[in-house]
Design an enzyme around this catalytic site. Structure first.
Site, PDB file in Angstrom:
ATOM      1  N   ALA A  61      14.564 -51.378 -80.272  1.00 45.81           N
ATOM      2  CA  ALA A  61      13.553 -50.970 -79.296  1.00 45.81           C
ATOM      3  C   ALA A  61      12.249 -51.715 -79.597  1.00 45.81           C
ATOM      4  O   ALA A  61      11.990 -52.082 -80.743  1.00 45.81           O
ATOM      5  CB  ALA A  61      13.329 -49.467 -79.406  1.00 45.81           C
ATOM      6  N   GLY A 100      18.086 -50.128 -81.929  1.00 41.50           N
ATOM      7  CA  GLY A 100      18.591 -50.138 -80.546  1.00 41.50           C
ATOM      8  C   GLY A 100      19.455 -51.362 -80.285  1.00 41.50           C
ATOM      9  O   GLY A 100      20.338 -51.325 -79.414  1.00 41.50           O
ATOM     10  N   GLU A 123      15.778 -47.354 -88.208  1.00 37.67           N
ATOM     11  CA  GLU A 123      14.843 -46.423 -87.559  1.00 37.67           C
ATOM     12  C   GLU A 123      14.189 -45.464 -88.534  1.00 37.67           C
ATOM     13  O   GLU A 123      13.030 -45.071 -88.360  1.00 37.67           O
ATOM     14  CB  GLU A 123      15.575 -45.601 -86.481  1.00 37.67           C
ATOM     15  CG  GLU A 123      15.856 -46.345 -85.196  1.00 37.67           C
ATOM     16  CD  GLU A 123      17.187 -47.069 -85.221  1.00 37.67           C
ATOM     17  OE1 GLU A 123      17.712 -47.326 -86.323  1.00 37.67           O
ATOM     18  OE2 GLU A 123      17.711 -47.382 -84.131  1.00 37.67           O
TER      19      GLU A 123
END
Ligand SMILES: CC/C=C\CC(=O)SCCNC(=O)CCNC(=O)[C@H](O)C(C)(C)COP(=O)(O)OP(=O)(O)OC[C@H]1O[C@@H](n2cnc3c(N)ncnc32)[C@H](O)[C@@H]1OP(=O)(O)O
Length: 718
Positions: A61, A100, A123
């Protein structure tokens, strides 16, 4: 964005394009959705390949979008669209598939990776969990223990390990996109029923409860108050206990808690701060983008004590040829053995070739004559260091950079011993120097931009995060630490115990409290410095034992050293240990008695000191000094200070660093609390809020990235 092309007639190719790491920005997500629809609607297209431009599949992301309002298609429906596709979709993984990016790959029906690719779910380091189905798909694919390991640690795996775990279907040494296209052709028209990971049952090993219990215990031990690791465990648990759709709902709920947390904000700030420090600037206007480093091939280290050995190992492992000098035969031979052992352990751990042949040892300083850069790492003694610099200036070839590993002495005083003061900089490593990531590169008023750029570049090659800082006593890290230590000592005088202070700091998230750290590094280190500074005895008879230069001083550390209590090395310090060199700190009743006697002797009445006071006095004085450092132009911005504190002093990363922490507490609150304590202790200058702190607090706590606009540029020191 993502662009679409057709290759070999029947393969639709979707290429992610968002330099530098093809992060999944709104435009990229929109591009993927649009091009997927296009590929599915073209009858000639029988299969699809997704790849990234410039040899990088996808870095996940787009973290820069996290603070803004969500735009573009969300990730979860996007990955569902891909997985549900009626034509086979193959991920061609080159470079990186992270976060992501890996979730995108897991939604594809097949994954082909280049042998040099790295995959992972990092993450957790941003205070998040893989929130686009990663916590639900990975355990279905690789099993619960492996998924817990990858998701809670955030570690990257190589393509080979990913193949072994079953994350990728094929690894190629050749062009991964070409291989994926061939593969896509070979699977065109085949059933996809067995290729959609969300439809797999999640494996349920018989000892499931024990696995989750162990995972929770492990993250509790290592996370020091960070909430993301434990939340990752909960999300994986949902994959085992709930059907996929319900598991996804649970993942979304948990993701949302993390996403909106202060810890996620702190960790994301820290991610960019660590990258920002490489774009350094100095008080006299030199900058990373206008200063060219000199080439360095051969480096030299003078003094092979603990620090010198670590620096030698780190230089050799980075590929530099190293001349290591220790003038005493016996010490040289011990150092050789020590360095060899460190190199062997390092090579084994990292699976890299031994770097023994990179190092030449010598008893003579003359051996450094042709080095491009010399790092002096002798005792922290100005007179000795000055002599070494005079020698180096006479011996070294013209243009050689002369660096000192001092942890706080005046760089300019050392530079003035040489014929080329512009080539002198500090390279302040942290112990153990071959392990610790931080390097303070200290520029004096006469250091040239080229010298700073060279030291920064050498640090980077050594795998360090280098932070350029100005010249002052203690530079950034140790200057701030002095305030923190001082408050800790004062708290003992007023009634606290070392274990009470340490507990508060450890609950805040430090790996070790201030007194445990002091025992570990040795109380004698600071004692020597205080002695050299003439602090250990009062300036004149009749002056209070607790006053130096008109300000409050605590001689507690000196008194312990006078009794031979140097910390772990002597088995006694602020705590007791079972033997000299022992590691386990135990409360020492002797010390409690000693503190009582000390208080009685100085007419001090012990009082109950609460958690809040310990935390505020230790942290806010340290933070206040940070503002003073910014005001003095010693650090270019709050990010520099925060990176130094997280990497060098054990400040909990999930709190962003001291300056970020202050911004979250509220600068007006920090001012107010400092003023409160200052009224009670008017003889402690560190409690007086700095001008910059007051100024920022008065203009309504601007966001931390706006502080630089307010910090007045100090006048050039040149
Ligand atoms: C529903 C939500 C689902 C998923 C959540 C996520 O995906 S969160 C993001 C997960 N991804 C990551 O955490 C990857 C972070 N990046 C890295 O670890 C490294 O940058 C990487 C990709 C290994 C590359 O390392 P390298 O040392 O080669 O370069 P550097 O770190 O200096 O990065 C280069 C510039 O790229 C910027 N950048 C990297 N990743 C992202 C990202 N995901 N989003 C936005 N920007 C990213 C980085 O900031 C550097 O730019 P700079 O201007 O220097 O700051």
């Amino acid at each position: 964005m993502a662009f679409y092309s057709r290759v070999s007639g029947s393969v639709g190719m979707i290429t992610l394009q968002n330099p530098p790491v093809n992060a999944l920005s709104a435009a990229v997500r929109q591009g993927i959705v649009d091009t997927m629809h296009r590929a599915l609607s073209e009858p000639e297209v029988k299969s699809v390949v997704i790849c990234g431009q410039n040899g990088k599949f996808c870095g996940g992301a787009d973290i820069r979008e996290f603070g803004a309002t969500m735009a573009g298609p969300p990730l979860v429906p996007m990955v569902h669209l891909i997985e549900a596709a009626s034509k086979p979709v193959v991920a061609a993984i080159e470079g990186i598939a992270l976060g992501g990016g890996l979730e995108l790959a897991l939604s594809c029906h097949y994954r082909i990776a280049h042998s040099k690719a790295r995959l992972g779910f990092p993450e957790v380091a941003l205070g998040l969990l893989p929130g686009a189905g990663g916590t639900q798909r990975l355990p279905r694919l690789v099993g619960v223990p492996a998924a817990l390991d990858l998701i809670t640690t955030g570690r990257h795996v190589t393509a080979a390990e990913a193949r072994q775990l079953g994350i990728v279907d094929e690894v190629t040494e050749l062009n991964a996109v070409d291989a994926a296209v061939k593969f896509a052709q070979s699977v065109a028209g085949k059933s996809l029923d067995a290729r959609r990971i969300s439809t797999y049952p999640c494996p349920r090993p018989p000892d499931l409860d024990a696995i989750f219990e162990r995972a929770m215990q492990q993250v509790r031990r290592s996370s020091r108050g960070a909430i993301a690791p434990g939340t990752c465990v909960q999300a994986v648990h949902a994959a085992v206990t709930l059907p996929y759709a319900k598991g996804m709902e649970r993942e979304r709920e948990l993701f949302s808690v993390l996403f909106n947390s202060g810890q996620a904000r702190a960790l994301q700030y820290y991610f960019f701060a660590q990258r920002a420090v490489s774009r350094w600037s100095t008080a006299n206007g030199a900058r990373w983008d206008t200063s060219k480093p000199r080439p360095v091939r051969k480096a030299a280290v003078i003094g092979l004590g603990t620090m010198g050995r670590g620096i030698t190992v780190s230089l050799a492992q980075a590929g530099f040829t190293v001349v290591a000098v220790e003038t005493q035969e016996k010490q040289l031979s011990e150092a050789k053995q020590g360095v060899s052992g460190m190199l062997e352990r390092g090579a084994k751990r990292r699976g890299v070739p031994l770097a023994h042949d990179k190092i030449k040892y010598s008893c003579s300083v003359q051996a450094v004559a042709d080095a491009d850069l010399v790092i002096e790492a002798v005792f922290e003694d100005m007179a000795l260091k000055k002599t070494v610099f005079q020698q180096l200036s006479a011996i070294c070839k013209p243009g050689a950079l002369l660096c000192t590993n001092t942890s706080g002495l005046d760089i300019d005083e050392l530079a003035s011993q040489t014929q080329s003061p512009e080539l002198v900089v500090g390279m302040h490593f942290f112990a153990p120097a071959h392990v610790m990531q931080l390097l303070e590169v200290v520029y004096g008023p006469r250091s040239s931009p080229e010298a700073v750029a060279t030291a920064m570049q050498v640090g980077k090659k050594m795998g360090k995060v280098s932070v350029a800082v100005g010249n002052c006593r203690g530079f950034v890290g140790n200057r701030m630490l002095k305030q923190y230590l001082e408050q800790a000592f004062f708290l003992l005088e007023e009634g606290a115990t070392p274990e009470q202070v340490d507990q508060v700091l450890e609950e805040f998230g430090f790996a070790m409290g201030v007194f445990k750290v002091s025992d570990l590094s040795g109380l004698d280190v600071g004692w020597k410095v205080r002695k050299a500074d003439g602090l250990v005895s009062p300036a004149s008879t009749g002056t209070s034992a607790r006053i130096r230069g008109g300000s409050r001083y605590s001689p507690l550390g000196d008194l312990l050293c006078e009794r031979g209590r140097f910390g772990q090395k002597t088995g006694k310090g602020w705590y007791q240990y079972d033997k000299p060199g022992g590691r386990v700190a135990k409360v020492d009743p002797w010390l409690h008695g000693f503190l009582e006697d000390y208080r009685a002797q100085h007419g001090l009445v012990a009082r109950r000191i609460d958690h809040q006071e310990v935390l505020e006095r230790c942290l806010y004085t340290l933070i206040n000094e940070g503002f003073q450092i910014l005001q003095d132009g010693i650090a270019a911005g709050p990010e520099d200070i925060d990176v130094i504190y997280v990497l060098g002093y054990g400040w909990p990363r999930h709190r962003g660093g001291p300056m970020f922490y202050a911004s979250q507490v509220g600068l007006d609150k920090v001012v107010e609390r400092l003023e409160h304590y200052q009224q009670i202790h008017p003889d402690v200058p560190g409690l007086q809020p700095s001008r910059l702190l007051r100024k920022l607090a008065a203009i309504n706590n601007p966001a931390i990235h706006k502080w630089r606009e307010v910090i007045q540029k100090p006048r050039s020191q040149l």
